[in-house]
Design an enzyme around this catalytic site. Structure first.
Site, PDB file in Angstrom:
ATOM      1  N   GLY A  86       0.840  -1.196   0.000  1.00 36.49           N
ATOM      2  CA  GLY A  86       0.000   0.000   0.000  1.00 36.49           C
ATOM      3  C   GLY A  86       0.872   1.242   0.000  1.00 36.49           C
ATOM      4  CB  SER A 180       3.733  -3.595  -3.240  1.00 33.75           C
ATOM      5  OG  SER A 180       3.585  -2.300  -3.726  1.00 33.75           O
ATOM      6  CE1 TYR A 181       6.320   2.279   1.896  1.00 35.71           C
ATOM      7  CE2 TYR A 181       5.249   1.258   3.776  1.00 35.71           C
ATOM      8  CZ  TYR A 181       6.084   2.226   3.246  1.00 35.71           C
ATOM      9  OH  TYR A 181       6.701   3.128   4.083  1.00 35.71           O
ATOM     10  CG  ASP A 379       4.867  -3.811 -11.214  1.00 31.14           C
ATOM     11  OD1 ASP A 379       4.006  -2.942 -11.477  1.00 31.14           O
ATOM     12  OD2 ASP A 379       5.480  -3.846 -10.126  1.00 31.14           O
ATOM     13  CG  HIS A 436       2.728  -4.378  -8.180  1.00 30.51           C
ATOM     14  ND1 HIS A 436       3.976  -3.823  -8.106  1.00 30.51           N
ATOM     15  CD2 HIS A 436       2.116  -4.073  -7.006  1.00 30.51           C
ATOM     16  CE1 HIS A 436       4.123  -3.216  -6.933  1.00 30.51           C
ATOM     17  NE2 HIS A 436       3.017  -3.355  -6.255  1.00 30.51           N
TER      18      HIS A 436
END
Ligand SMILES: *[C@@H]1O[C@H](CO)[C@@H](O)[C@H](O)[C@H]1NC(C)=O
Ligand SMILES: *[C@@H]1O[C@H](CO)[C@@H](O)[C@H](O)[C@H]1NC(C)=O
Ligand SMILES: *[C@@H]1O[C@H](CO)[C@@H](O)[C@H](O)[C@H]1NC(C)=O
Length: 463
Positions: A86, A180-181, A379, A436
């Protein structure tokens, strides 16, 4: 040492024991409960659990988890904690129901995912920080500024208490994975575990990071070349996006509410050419058209054999917002009216995006924790090229020699991607044709990758 100090120490120890046992035994009926059955689910032979672990009693802050036991011999399988990024997105909505969980929502029912990661491990999905998904803080002031440190601390408290509730999972082999985050969340949590010496107790063996944010400048600036080389922007826009205003500068300025006019100009040019009709998390995948248009839900990509539901997020939203589904999950909504895929209540300290986590990976490897970085190669958000550069640099800094030279790996007799391994402890892999969220778009290849990671083996070569 005199008698009085012994008494004092004994008293302190007694208090500490009391504190820890009271926090471990403080089980409310909604906690740690077995899921009888999720609405619409097919019959399965594995158990599921979900509930809350309170991470702060005074403020009534609790994190929600969903545990899916392994389909085959759960007692002999490791535990994998999964975190989405996020910052502020749900590991249950994304990880469990769109990526590698056992089911995917489709209308009123749940469809079995035949490449679910619980074939290889017991999967623990955690909604974090508080304010994400079904996790909450009864004191909404908590949401005003949430940062990496607060998140890591709560995740660590969660884990200690979760293991106390599920002691049979200690020493089975523990891994933390995310995307991701979670390139921030996962290393930061792993570091707290190592620093507190809990890594031996939990048997922390390794971490896996998919398309992770590891170093802001390298990761974000690799976007320009990705867009250009995939034909999404022109030669001249590429030049502007690298020399007039690069993406890192633009993001940095927007975090500080001072976007320069040159950056506005370049970003407008980039957005116009890329268009809003392309999924930047997978530039080759179709987008989910509005559900108003009667689009076929299961779009087929002819070059791959499986079907991908590009509208799975919408399906998940509808499914997890059904009251009887929430009841079956022992979930409750506190301070929000709906479950949402990414939090609408927390204000995450976005400047934290600029903190590099590569140095943390460095110290984890020095502590003997295995690290795998993998990248879906379609991605454009966190492109493979930035991650590959960062992993290579990390290997160099640690003095790790290449133990597997850059080569293709295989899944079902086709190239699954490329891989390189350093010092048998740090590895990099791409997943061909993946987004992603790798397991969403390439479930079969991702399961091969996951299995190799857990077993500490190199990815399969040609048959
Ligand atoms: C709520 O949280 C804020 C900030 O975390 C804190 O200052 C305040 O004392 C809390 N309120 C209550 C009623 O505990
Ligand atoms: C919230 O979820 C309910 C179903 O429980 C749905 O009817 C409603 O439209 C949702 N609200 C929003 C704002 O999406
Ligand atoms: C790495 O390779 C170099 C050169 O071949 C060698 O001198 C060095 O000992 C190797 N390091 C390790 C840790 O194997």
């Amino acid at each position: 040492m005199n008698f009085l100090s012994w008494v004092a120490i004994a008293a302190v120890v007694a208090v500490l024991i009391q504190i820890s046992s009271s926090s471990e035994n403080q089980e409310t009926p909604s906690e740690a409960v077995k899921i009888i059955e999720l609405p619409g689910q097919p019959k399965v032979n594995f158990q599921q659990f979900s509930g809350y672990i309170t991470v702060d009693e005074k403020q009534d802050r609790a994190l929600f988890y969903y545990l899916v036991e392994s389909e085959i011999e759960p007692a002999s399988k490791p535990l994998v904690l999964w975190l989405n990024g996020g910052p502020g997105c749900s590991s249950i909505g994304a990880g469990a129901f769109s990526e590698h969980g056992p089911f995917r929502p489709s209308g009123d029912i749940l469809v079995r995912n035949e490449y679910s990661w619980n074939k290889e491990a017991n999967m623990l999905y955690l909604e974090t920080p508080a304010g994400v998904g079904f996790s909450y803080s009864a004191n909404s002031s908590y949401y005003k500024v949430v940062d990496d440190e607060m998140t890591a601390r709560d995740n660590f408290v969660f884990l200690q208490r979760w293991f106390a509730k599920f002691p049979e999972y200690k020493n089975r082999g523990f891994f933390i994975a995310g995307e991701s985050y979670a390139g921030h969340y996962v290393p930061q949590l792993a570091l707290l575990i190592v620093q507190s010496n809990k890594d031996k107790q939990f048997n922390l063996k390794g971490i896996a990071l998919g398309n992770p944010l590891l170093e802001f400048t390298t990761d974000f600036n690799s976007r320009a070349m990705f867009l250009w080389s995939h034909g999404l922007i022109t030669d001249s826009t590429y030049v502007a996006f690298t020399s007039v205003c690069n993406f890192t500068r633009y993001v940095s300025e927007s975090f500080r509410f001072s976007v320069s006019s040159v950056c506005v100009g370049v970003m407008d040019q980039v957005s116009r050419e890329v268009s809003q009709y392309v999924d930047q998390y997978d530039v080759t995948l179709d987008v989910c058209l509005s559900s108003l248009q009667a689009q076929s839900k299961a779009l087929t990509r002819p070059q791959y054999e499986h079907k991908i539901d590009v509208c799975v997020r919408d399906e998940t939203y509808i499914y997890l917002n059904r009251k009887h589904v929430q009841k079956a999950l022992h979930a409750r909504l506190v301070g929000v009216t709906n479950w949402s895929i990414c939090s609408k209540v927390i204000h995450y300290k976005l400047l934290n995006l600029e903190i590099p986590t590569v140095p943390i990976l460095c110290s984890l490897i020095q502590s003997g924790i295995r690290v795998m970085v993998y990248s879906g190669d379609q991605d454009s958000i966190i492109p493979l090229t930035g991650s590959r550069t960062l992993v290579h640099g990390l290997a160099k800094e640690l003095g790790l020699n290449t133990t597997v030279t850059y080569r293709v790996w295989f899944a079902q007799k086709q190239v699954g991607g490329w891989t390189q391994v350093y010092g048998d402890i740090l590895s990099f892999a791409t997943i061909r044709g993946a987004s992603h969220e790798v397991p969403f778009s390439q479930p079969e290849r991702s399961l091969v990758l996951f299995n190799a990671f857990l077993e500490g083996k190199t990815l399969p070569t040609a048959l």
